[in-house]
Motif scaffolding. Structure first.
Motif, PDB file in Angstrom:
ATOM      1  N   VAL A   1       0.881  -1.164   0.000  1.00 42.96           N
ATOM      2  CA  VAL A   1       0.000   0.000   0.000  1.00 42.96           C
ATOM      3  C   VAL A   1       0.921   1.218   0.000  1.00 42.96           C
ATOM      4  O   VAL A   1       1.836   1.295   0.815  1.00 42.96           O
ATOM      5  CB  VAL A   1      -0.913   0.025   1.246  1.00 42.96           C
ATOM      6  N   PRO A   2       0.712   2.159  -0.910  1.00 46.56           N
ATOM      7  CA  PRO A   2       1.569   3.349  -0.929  1.00 46.56           C
ATOM      8  C   PRO A   2       1.467   4.127   0.374  1.00 46.56           C
ATOM      9  O   PRO A   2       0.413   4.147   1.013  1.00 46.56           O
ATOM     10  CB  PRO A   2       1.008   4.176  -2.088  1.00 46.56           C
ATOM     11  N   PRO A   3       2.537   4.785   0.784  1.00 47.74           N
ATOM     12  CA  PRO A   3       2.496   5.560   2.025  1.00 47.74           C
ATOM     13  C   PRO A   3       1.640   6.814   1.876  1.00 47.74           C
ATOM     14  O   PRO A   3       1.419   7.305   0.769  1.00 47.74           O
ATOM     15  CB  PRO A   3       3.969   5.934   2.251  1.00 47.74           C
ATOM     16  N   GLY A   4       1.159   7.301   2.980  1.00 51.02           N
ATOM     17  CA  GLY A   4       0.368   8.532   2.976  1.00 51.02           C
ATOM     18  C   GLY A   4      -1.095   8.266   2.719  1.00 51.02           C
ATOM     19  O   GLY A   4      -1.540   7.131   2.590  1.00 51.02           O
ATOM     20  N   THR A   5      -1.871   9.339   2.657  1.00 54.93           N
ATOM     21  CA  THR A   5      -3.316   9.205   2.472  1.00 54.93           C
ATOM     22  C   THR A   5      -3.743   9.362   1.019  1.00 54.93           C
ATOM     23  O   THR A   5      -4.892   9.097   0.682  1.00 54.93           O
ATOM     24  CB  THR A   5      -4.052  10.247   3.326  1.00 54.93           C
ATOM     25  N   ALA A   6      -2.845   9.791   0.147  1.00 57.20           N
ATOM     26  CA  ALA A   6      -3.156   9.930  -1.279  1.00 57.20           C
ATOM     27  C   ALA A   6      -1.855   9.977  -2.069  1.00 57.20           C
ATOM     28  O   ALA A   6      -0.799  10.301  -1.522  1.00 57.20           O
ATOM     29  CB  ALA A   6      -3.957  11.202  -1.532  1.00 57.20           C
TER      30      ALA A   6
ATOM     31  N   VAL B   1       5.384   4.140  -5.697  1.00 57.46           N
ATOM     32  CA  VAL B   1       6.067   3.260  -4.755  1.00 57.46           C
ATOM     33  C   VAL B   1       5.598   1.823  -4.941  1.00 57.46           C
ATOM     34  O   VAL B   1       6.348   0.882  -4.712  1.00 57.46           O
ATOM     35  CB  VAL B   1       5.807   3.732  -3.305  1.00 57.46           C
ATOM     36  N   CYS B   2       4.368   1.647  -5.371  1.00 53.76           N
ATOM     37  CA  CYS B   2       3.779   0.318  -5.545  1.00 53.76           C
ATOM     38  C   CYS B   2       3.146   0.231  -6.933  1.00 53.76           C
ATOM     39  O   CYS B   2       1.946   0.470  -7.083  1.00 53.76           O
ATOM     40  CB  CYS B   2       2.749   0.078  -4.456  1.00 53.76           C
ATOM     41  N   PRO B   3       3.916  -0.104  -7.962  1.00 51.50           N
ATOM     42  CA  PRO B   3       3.399  -0.110  -9.334  1.00 51.50           C
ATOM     43  C   PRO B   3       2.207  -1.046  -9.533  1.00 51.50           C
ATOM     44  O   PRO B   3       1.287  -0.721 -10.275  1.00 51.50           O
ATOM     45  CB  PRO B   3       4.588  -0.556 -10.173  1.00 51.50           C
ATOM     46  N   CYS B   4       2.207  -2.188  -8.883  1.00 50.33           N
ATOM     47  CA  CYS B   4       1.083  -3.127  -9.012  1.00 50.33           C
ATOM     48  C   CYS B   4      -0.201  -2.451  -8.542  1.00 50.33           C
ATOM     49  O   CYS B   4      -1.242  -2.531  -9.199  1.00 50.33           O
ATOM     50  CB  CYS B   4       1.367  -4.373  -8.180  1.00 50.33           C
TER      51      CYS B   4
END
Length: 95
Positions: free
Chosen positions: A68-73, A78-81
């Motif tokens: 899960v990418p960091p942050g709220t949006a 960071v996570c291409p999938c």
């Protein structure tokens, strides 16, 4: 070629290749470890106007991609999938 030059060439190429090998090993190793999708998605969706919908979509994406990418949006690079998943209509699926 002199033996010392062969040695230096081998040393040079091994130094170039070692970061690539480490990156592949880290990806292989990280895919074996499952992240806690519940807490990762709680953090990702805490500012959402529709938190339940956000958590459900995020949970699906997290279970498929194991990240899960960091942050709220944003930060999806960071996570291409996670960034590639779309709905049947072609809209990005993951919050």
């Amino acid at each position: 070629m002199a033996p010392s030059r062969v040695f230096l060439l081998c040393l040079f190429f091994s130094l170039l290749a070692s970061p690539l090998v480490m990156a592949v090993e880290m990806q292989i190793g990280s895919s074996a470890m499952k992240i806690d999708c519940g807490s990762a998605c709680n953090g990702r969706c805490k500012l959402s106007s529709r938190p339940n919908l956000c958590k459900r979509a995020c949970g699906t994406c997290c279970s498929r991609c194991n990240c899960v990418p960091p942050g709220t949006a944003g930060n999806k690079e960071v996570c291409p999938c996670y960034a590639r998943l779309t709905t049947r209509g072609g809209v990005p699926k993951c919050p």
